[in-house]
Design an enzyme around this catalytic site. Sequence first.
Site, PDB file in Angstrom:
ATOM      1  N   THR A  49      39.013  48.231  35.218  1.00  0.00           N
ATOM      2  CA  THR A  49      39.647  49.309  34.485  1.00  0.00           C
ATOM      3  C   THR A  49      38.502  49.962  33.735  1.00  0.00           C
ATOM      4  O   THR A  49      37.442  49.372  33.604  1.00  0.00           O
ATOM      5  CB  THR A  49      40.688  48.734  33.487  1.00  0.00           C
ATOM      6  N   SER A  88      50.620  48.564  35.513  1.00  0.00           N
ATOM      7  CA  SER A  88      49.587  47.809  34.806  1.00  0.00           C
ATOM      8  C   SER A  88      49.763  47.977  33.303  1.00  0.00           C
ATOM      9  O   SER A  88      50.668  48.657  32.830  1.00  0.00           O
ATOM     10  CB  SER A  88      48.205  48.309  35.219  1.00  0.00           C
ATOM     11  N   GLY A 134      41.307  43.718  32.460  1.00  0.00           N
ATOM     12  CA  GLY A 134      41.617  42.365  32.887  1.00  0.00           C
ATOM     13  C   GLY A 134      42.865  42.343  33.746  1.00  0.00           C
ATOM     14  O   GLY A 134      43.143  43.294  34.481  1.00  0.00           O
ATOM     15  N   VAL A 135      43.632  41.274  33.662  1.00  0.00           N
ATOM     16  CA  VAL A 135      44.885  41.154  34.409  1.00  0.00           C
ATOM     17  C   VAL A 135      45.990  41.803  33.586  1.00  0.00           C
ATOM     18  O   VAL A 135      46.326  41.326  32.494  1.00  0.00           O
ATOM     19  CB  VAL A 135      45.211  39.681  34.709  1.00  0.00           C
ATOM     20  N   GLY A 136      46.551  42.879  34.102  1.00  0.00           N
ATOM     21  CA  GLY A 136      47.513  43.664  33.336  1.00  0.00           C
ATOM     22  C   GLY A 136      48.702  42.865  32.848  1.00  0.00           C
ATOM     23  O   GLY A 136      49.168  43.032  31.717  1.00  0.00           O
TER      24      GLY A 136
END
Length: 280
Positions: free
Chosen positions: A155, A185, A205-207
């Site tokens: 991102t 996200s 990162g990981v949404g």
Amino acid sequence: MKLIIHGGFFSESSTNQETKKAKQDALSAIVQLGYAYLENHSALETVVYTVALLEDNELFNAGIGSQIQSDGKVRLSASLMDGKTEKFSGVINIEEVKNPIQIAQSLLAYDDRVLSGEGAQHFAREKGFGYFNPVTDQRQSEYEAKINQQNNKGTVGCVALDADGNIAAATSTGGKGFEIPCRVSDSATVAGNYANQFAGVSCTGVGEDIVSGALASKIVTRVTDGFSLKDACDKSFRELKSFDGFAGVIGISNTGEIYHCDSHPYMVWASFDVNLQVFN
């Protein structure tokens, strides 16, 4: 005046020194261009300008070169928050545009400030944002080989503090790659992008982990309640450990404190104050 940016996590390029150097150079150049712009513009204008530069660089997973979803389409999400007015705007899963952060900026003037899918695209066309295909040859090859399915947590984002003490944050993403079509996200939510008069934060990162931790809004709320930016980030990241949350943040407070941290190695970032700093 202060400025910090991020370009997601190193992920697929972690062993590629040539790509690492390219990202260091790109982030260094972009943060300096952003800071020069900040000298004569507001924080709000600057984060849009700077994130658009990141969207235009195919090294990063936003705008050009974004990840392709499982149905073969690229869907982009981006958001903007003005700490001065505490207004948030964003687009979710918009297709065939070049700079989703600029469309998010256009939405600030409306009552309906977060649009998704076809509605977001229709709004963009009405405002003069033309057709653009963000797929690069590399992303197409990765999609066809399905090698990007588990490996990308990229991102881009920017937080700025201007000469008048105003803060703004902006975040943009091309998703995680090969996800279920229209997956949402964190980047166009207050979990991933948040600012008020006390602080601004942009996440990567990981949404799903970032949303579960309500990360950006939680950190800014803690700064508002009297935490230092570092202490607010560190406490919030300790809370991510209960579910092994994967995240990175950049932030600036109204006292001029600038901070970045991540839960896993490692986020790529650059900042400019009196001096340039960049990840190593």
